[in-house]
Design an enzyme around this catalytic site. Structure first.
Site, PDB file in Angstrom:
ATOM      1  N   GLU A   9       0.799  -1.231   0.000  1.00 21.90           N
ATOM      2  CA  GLU A   9       0.000   0.000   0.000  1.00 21.90           C
ATOM      3  C   GLU A   9       0.827   1.275   0.000  1.00 21.90           C
ATOM      4  O   GLU A   9       0.445   2.266  -0.594  1.00 21.90           O
ATOM      5  CB  GLU A   9      -0.935   0.074   1.224  1.00 21.90           C
ATOM      6  CG  GLU A   9      -1.884  -1.068   1.374  1.00 21.90           C
ATOM      7  CD  GLU A   9      -1.402  -2.033   2.416  1.00 21.90           C
ATOM      8  OE1 GLU A   9      -0.213  -2.389   2.347  1.00 21.90           O
ATOM      9  OE2 GLU A   9      -2.187  -2.436   3.282  1.00 21.90           O
ATOM     10  N   ASP A  81      -1.814  -5.146   3.839  1.00 23.33           N
ATOM     11  CA  ASP A  81      -1.881  -5.447   5.274  1.00 23.33           C
ATOM     12  C   ASP A  81      -2.712  -6.691   5.573  1.00 23.33           C
ATOM     13  O   ASP A  81      -3.656  -7.025   4.849  1.00 23.33           O
ATOM     14  CB  ASP A  81      -2.464  -4.261   6.042  1.00 23.33           C
ATOM     15  CG  ASP A  81      -1.509  -3.084   6.089  1.00 23.33           C
ATOM     16  OD1 ASP A  81      -0.300  -3.300   5.894  1.00 23.33           O
ATOM     17  OD2 ASP A  81      -1.974  -1.957   6.314  1.00 23.33           O
ATOM     18  N   ASP A  83      -5.250  -7.676   7.330  1.00 18.36           N
ATOM     19  CA  ASP A  83      -6.543  -7.499   7.982  1.00 18.36           C
ATOM     20  C   ASP A  83      -7.589  -7.376   6.884  1.00 18.36           C
ATOM     21  O   ASP A  83      -7.281  -7.497   5.696  1.00 18.36           O
ATOM     22  CB  ASP A  83      -6.549  -6.289   8.928  1.00 18.36           C
ATOM     23  CG  ASP A  83      -6.158  -4.986   8.232  1.00 18.36           C
ATOM     24  OD1 ASP A  83      -6.161  -4.940   6.982  1.00 18.36           O
ATOM     25  OD2 ASP A  83      -5.837  -4.016   8.938  1.00 18.36           O
ATOM     26  N   GLU A  85      -9.317  -4.874   5.712  1.00 17.78           N
ATOM     27  CA  GLU A  85      -9.129  -3.762   4.789  1.00 17.78           C
ATOM     28  C   GLU A  85      -7.999  -4.067   3.807  1.00 17.78           C
ATOM     29  O   GLU A  85      -8.104  -3.796   2.605  1.00 17.78           O
ATOM     30  CB  GLU A  85      -8.826  -2.477   5.565  1.00 17.78           C
ATOM     31  CG  GLU A  85      -8.880  -1.241   4.709  1.00 17.78           C
ATOM     32  CD  GLU A  85      -8.852   0.038   5.529  1.00 17.78           C
ATOM     33  OE1 GLU A  85      -8.676   1.097   4.925  1.00 17.78           O
ATOM     34  OE2 GLU A  85      -8.990  -0.031   6.765  1.00 17.78           O
ATOM     35  N   TYR A 286       2.439  -5.072  13.367  1.00 22.80           N
ATOM     36  CA  TYR A 286       1.283  -4.356  12.823  1.00 22.80           C
ATOM     37  C   TYR A 286       0.466  -3.695  13.933  1.00 22.80           C
ATOM     38  O   TYR A 286       0.210  -4.307  14.970  1.00 22.80           O
ATOM     39  CB  TYR A 286       0.413  -5.318  12.022  1.00 22.80           C
ATOM     40  CG  TYR A 286      -0.617  -4.622  11.166  1.00 22.80           C
ATOM     41  CD1 TYR A 286      -0.260  -3.565  10.329  1.00 22.80           C
ATOM     42  CD2 TYR A 286      -1.945  -5.016  11.194  1.00 22.80           C
ATOM     43  CE1 TYR A 286      -1.201  -2.924   9.541  1.00 22.80           C
ATOM     44  CE2 TYR A 286      -2.894  -4.390  10.401  1.00 22.80           C
ATOM     45  CZ  TYR A 286      -2.518  -3.341   9.576  1.00 22.80           C
ATOM     46  OH  TYR A 286      -3.451  -2.713   8.798  1.00 22.80           O
ATOM     47  N   ARG A 288      -2.661  -2.492  14.006  1.00 22.95           N
ATOM     48  CA  ARG A 288      -4.114  -2.657  14.145  1.00 22.95           C
ATOM     49  C   ARG A 288      -4.386  -4.089  14.571  1.00 22.95           C
ATOM     50  O   ARG A 288      -4.333  -5.015  13.768  1.00 22.95           O
ATOM     51  CB  ARG A 288      -4.826  -2.337  12.829  1.00 22.95           C
ATOM     52  CG  ARG A 288      -4.726  -0.862  12.451  1.00 22.95           C
ATOM     53  CD  ARG A 288      -5.667  -0.498  11.318  1.00 22.95           C
ATOM     54  NE  ARG A 288      -5.531   0.909  10.992  1.00 22.95           N
ATOM     55  CZ  ARG A 288      -4.778   1.376  10.004  1.00 22.95           C
ATOM     56  NH1 ARG A 288      -4.095   0.547   9.250  1.00 22.95           N
ATOM     57  NH2 ARG A 288      -4.702   2.674   9.766  1.00 22.95           N
ATOM     58  N   HIS A 331      -3.944 -12.596  15.870  1.00 27.60           N
ATOM     59  CA  HIS A 331      -2.701 -11.902  15.573  1.00 27.60           C
ATOM     60  C   HIS A 331      -1.923 -11.627  16.853  1.00 27.60           C
ATOM     61  O   HIS A 331      -2.400 -11.871  17.953  1.00 27.60           O
ATOM     62  CB  HIS A 331      -2.995 -10.586  14.846  1.00 27.60           C
ATOM     63  CG  HIS A 331      -3.625 -10.779  13.513  1.00 27.60           C
ATOM     64  ND1 HIS A 331      -4.598  -9.936  13.029  1.00 27.60           N
ATOM     65  CD2 HIS A 331      -3.440 -11.723  12.557  1.00 27.60           C
ATOM     66  CE1 HIS A 331      -4.975 -10.343  11.821  1.00 27.60           C
ATOM     67  NE2 HIS A 331      -4.286 -11.425  11.524  1.00 27.60           N
TER      68      HIS A 331
END
Length: 822
Positions: A9, A81, A83, A85, A286, A288, A331
């Site tokens: 990203e 990433d 997740d 999203e 990460y 989040r 995670h």
């Protein structure tokens, strides 16, 4: 030529990963999302099972075309990433680039060589269940926003605001803030008396003890002190309790946001931005995550670092289990990627956040602190109650050597060690105080405590907290600000040398720092939505929807069915609201003005809250009185309105000083004093109606003798437009019409004459005429410009700050886009 293309990203992430892969790999960035629902129109075909229409964002067309070229004849690895999203971004990339269905998808939770290589060895395909969970959230939020917002535009005319919006999570967040404000409004403070006594013990030491329970009235407090005049005080019991204190688990997204707010005063958005940079540079895992778990490798690395830095006795490996049943994927918690690196980050704030993450993660794998707590009970010969003194001593620091968790409690105190005491020991009292204490209302939310509340209610997920809070502040439904406290009298009774004396003291209460307050607009919109869309703003309903998204992610529920079940009832509510009455809370009738016999209304206008005396239909036009910024019309009483109407009005003349009148007033930049044609700003939050002549004279003298002088000041016109010389956050400036020009440090803004002002305006006009520093023929949306506060990058409609030390003339297009996505 490289045989493999890895797509991530962000450019920063791409740069870090490229350093770990060999020459057979090239890493490129998508600069975030590349496709979304269209800006205009809903973009969802309700009749076709809620089929979405996605468009490539205009500013990403060039990026997509470049990625298509790079992908030709290469093996593509989607490395967004790990997740929902990130999974959705990978899916959109696959669709937009025309990649094959079995395109390789790799995931990792830390950007280290080992993690990247392991991901390359174990690729998978895109998980469509995760994509559908994210897609369901996006479509549902678009349906709610697209259909509710027009209802607000038609039904709420609060100051003719046209940027009203509603959202599934944002509106619930506003409700939480509004309900807390109403709790505070309805709270009735009561006073009690706290008893504290000081005793003389051996070697000149003083022992402080208190009555465990406050006394309800002054009469009870006086009686207690009177009974203690002839009393004998002695130690009735001593209890020594060995205890331990355990460390907190490593950070989740929510707890990192809360602790960074408490300890570093970071906003939620600032914390996430800094954590993103640390993650992309390979320093932390990460950011989040719902998980408090650490991998076996991380636990072993932490143990090794603790033994080296503090000794084996400080180490204790732990496994933390995530309590929240709705936590997403299994995670890791947020931790350093390398525990031996004790400092990391490009700037001071990155370093401070990394230090916090490192200490919290290390402390979680350290031994408990061993504490010895002593509680002494003091008997009173004339009363049945006992006073209590407590203290503690740390016998073994354990994790406290590294880290102590913060607290939202404002008056939490650490207890010191008690002096040597013996049971039966008689004590000489030095003094005893009974101090009046008022009960406190519930605390207003900070950004961090609001995140905690959202998490407790199960509303939103780690990726949504920061943007949700930013949205409600941007929409002006909620404001984040400091507010000064008020003063009140408190009674203090002191027993000393056999005599009781009474004194009245003052205390400040109600001061707020970085707290969230609902605005009038926020209250109006909230009340309307609660009345007409109660289920949308219901906490359990919103949390249950998060559980539905979880089930979609696990492949248990079809996203179309979930949307359809929601939309059926929602559409009926929208139609009913469209036919119903407009919001009434924007105009609050308070009563009748006894002087004129006209009705008094509290209203909200374009420029804030105000009082209206009289109605538009009266023969005589209504009169208006502005209310202080932050006044909530829903809680304004008739008596308060009369006090405002009968009290002093602004501008208010305070009298003469050295032949010139002193006038206090409030302008768009806050309250000020006007004296002899010059302006003197009052302190932030200071009420101009309470300023005395003495205070104004002291302010004038202080400002005249200091460096600030008397800015802003008016100058004569230049070329037909008014000129003001002022001082802002970036230093002194000239305002000419609607344009601003910086005043060089070599010039004194207090002594500049008209000729110098004209010269600086002319120079500023020449500079403004040539403000484009650099353009890029390959992308006309990006420019490097020179603005009022220095060079910056313009990407479409966004302005991006250029970091210190970067030469704007040398920036490449790729570097500009990289800075824009950071």
């Amino acid at each position: 030529m490289s045989k493999n293309l890895v797509i991530v990203e962000s450019p920063a992430k791409a740069k870090t990963i490229e350093g770990y892969l060999g020459k057979d790999f090239i890493v490129k960035s998508s600069f975030g999302h590349i496709r979304d629902l269209p800006d205009k129109g809903m973009g969802i075909d309700i009749e076709k099972d809620f089929e979405p229409t996605y468009q490539i964002s205009p500013d990403k067309v060039k990026v997509v075309n470049e990625l298509k070229k790079e992908a030709k004849d290469k093996e593509v690895w989607l490395a967004t990433d790990d997740d929902r999203e990130g999974e959705a971004i990978s899916w959109h990339l696959k669709e937009a680039l025309g990649l094959k269905p079995d395109t390789k998808r790799i995931v990792f939770r830390e950007i280290t060589k080992n993690a990247i290589n392991k991901a390359i060895e174990t690729p998978r395909t895109i998980d469509l269940d995760l994509v559908n969970a994210q897609q369901a959230r996006r479509i549902l939020d678009r349906l709610v926003g697209f259909q509710l917002s027009p209802v607000l535009w038609r039904k709420i005319k609060a100051g003719e605001r046209k940027n009203l919006s509603a959202g599934r999570v944002q509106s619930v967040t506003v409700r939480i803030v509004v309900e807390r404000e109403r709790e505070i409004e309805q709270f009735k403070s009561t006073s009690t008396y706290k008893i504290v006594a000081d005793f003389h013990v051996s070697n000149g030491k003083v022992l402080s003890a208190e009555l465990p329970k406050n006394l309800e009235t002054r009469e009870q407090a006086e009686q207690f002190l009177n009974d203690c005049v002839q009393a004998i005080f002695s130690i009735s019991s001593l209890e020594v309790k060995p205890t331990t204190k355990s460390p907190a688990p490593p950070f989740t997204t929510s707890t990192l946001q809360q602790e960074a707010s408490r300890k570093l005063s970071f906003s939620v958005q600032q914390t996430m931005t800094l954590a993103q940079r640390l993650y992309e540079s390979g320093k932390i895992t990460y950011m989040r995550t719902d998980s408090t778990n650490l991998s076996a490798e991380a636990v072993a690395a932490a143990k090794d670092q603790i033994a080296k830095a503090y000794g084996e006795e400080f180490s204790k490996s732990r496994v933390f289990k995530t309590k929240d049943k709705s936590a997403q994927e299994a995670h890791e918690a947020i931790r350093p990627t390398d525990f031996s690196v004790m400092s990391a980050g490009e700037d001071r704030n990155e370093k401070r956040l990394y230090d916090l993450i490192w200490k919290r993660a290390i402390a979680s794998q350290m031994a408990e602190a061993k504490i010895e707590r002593t509680i002494a009970k003091i008997g009173i010969s004339t009363r049945p109650e006992e006073l209590t003194a407590s203290g503690e001593v740390i016998k073994f620091e354990g994790f406290l050597k590294v880290y102590m968790e913060g607290s939202d409690e404002e008056d939490e105190e650490s207890k010191g060690m008690l002096p040597p005491l013996n049971v039966g020991q008689t004590l000489d009292m030095l003094q005893m105080k009974a101090t009046e204490r008022y009960s406190r209302p519930p605390a207003r939310y900070t950004e961090a405590s609001l995140v905690k509340k959202l998490e407790e209610l199960g509303i939103g997920r780690p990726s949504t907290y920061a943007p949700t809070i930013s949205t409600v502040i941007k929409r002006e439904y909620v404001v984040k600000e400091d507010r000064p406290g008020q003063t009140r009298d408190i009674t203090e009774l002191v027993l000393k040398e056999g005599q009781i004396q009474s004194a009245v003291k003052q205390e400040t209460f109600g001061s707020e720092k970085a707290k969230l307050f609902p605005t009038n607009l926020g209250m109006i919109v909230n009340d309307y939505l609660v009345e007409n869309f109660e289920n949308i703003l219901d906490y359990k309903f919103t949390a249950d929807m998060e559980a539905d998204f979880d089930e979609i992610a696990e492949g248990k529920v079809s996203w179309q069915k979930m949307i359809k079940d929601f939309y059926k009832d929602f559409q009926v509510k929208v139609e009913q609201a469209a036919e119903g009455a407009s919001a009434s809370t924007q105009s609050h009738e308070l009563g009748v003005d006894p002087d004129s016999g006209k009705k008094i209304f509290a209203k909200v206008g374009r420029f804030g809250p105000y009082l209206q005396i009289g109605e538009a239909t009266d023969e005589e036009k209504p009169t208006f009185v502005s209310l202080k910024k932050g006044t909530l019309i829903s809680s304004l009483t008739y008596e308060e309105a009369l006090d405002i109407l009968r009290g002093p009005k602004l501008p208010l003349e305070l009298g003469l000083h050295e032949g010139h009148p002193i006038v206090v007033n409030e302008g768009r930049y806050g309250p000020y004093v006007l004296y002899n044609g010059k302006f003197y700003n009052l302190d932030k939050g200071e009420d101009p109606l309470t300023v005395t002549k003495e205070r104004a004279i002291a302010l004038i003298a202080a400002k005249q003798s200091g460096a600030e002088g008397s800015l802003p000041r008016e100058m004569s016109e230049y070329d037909g437009q008014a000129v003001t010389i002022g001082k802002g956050r970036f230093g002194p400036y000239i305002k000419w019409g609607s344009k601003y020009f910086n005043i060089p440090k070599t010039e004194d803004p207090l002594t500049m004459d008209d000729a110098k002002v004209a010269e600086l305006i002319q120079a500023g006009q020449k500079e403004a005429a040539n403000k484009v520093i650099k353009e890029f023929p390959e992308n006309d949306k990006v420019k490097v410009l020179n603005g009022r506060y220095g060079p910056y990058i313009q990407i479409g409609k966004r302005n991006v700050k250029i970091p210190k030390g970067v030469e704007p003339e040398n920036l490449t297009l790729e570097e500009c886009l990289k800075l824009g996505s950071a």
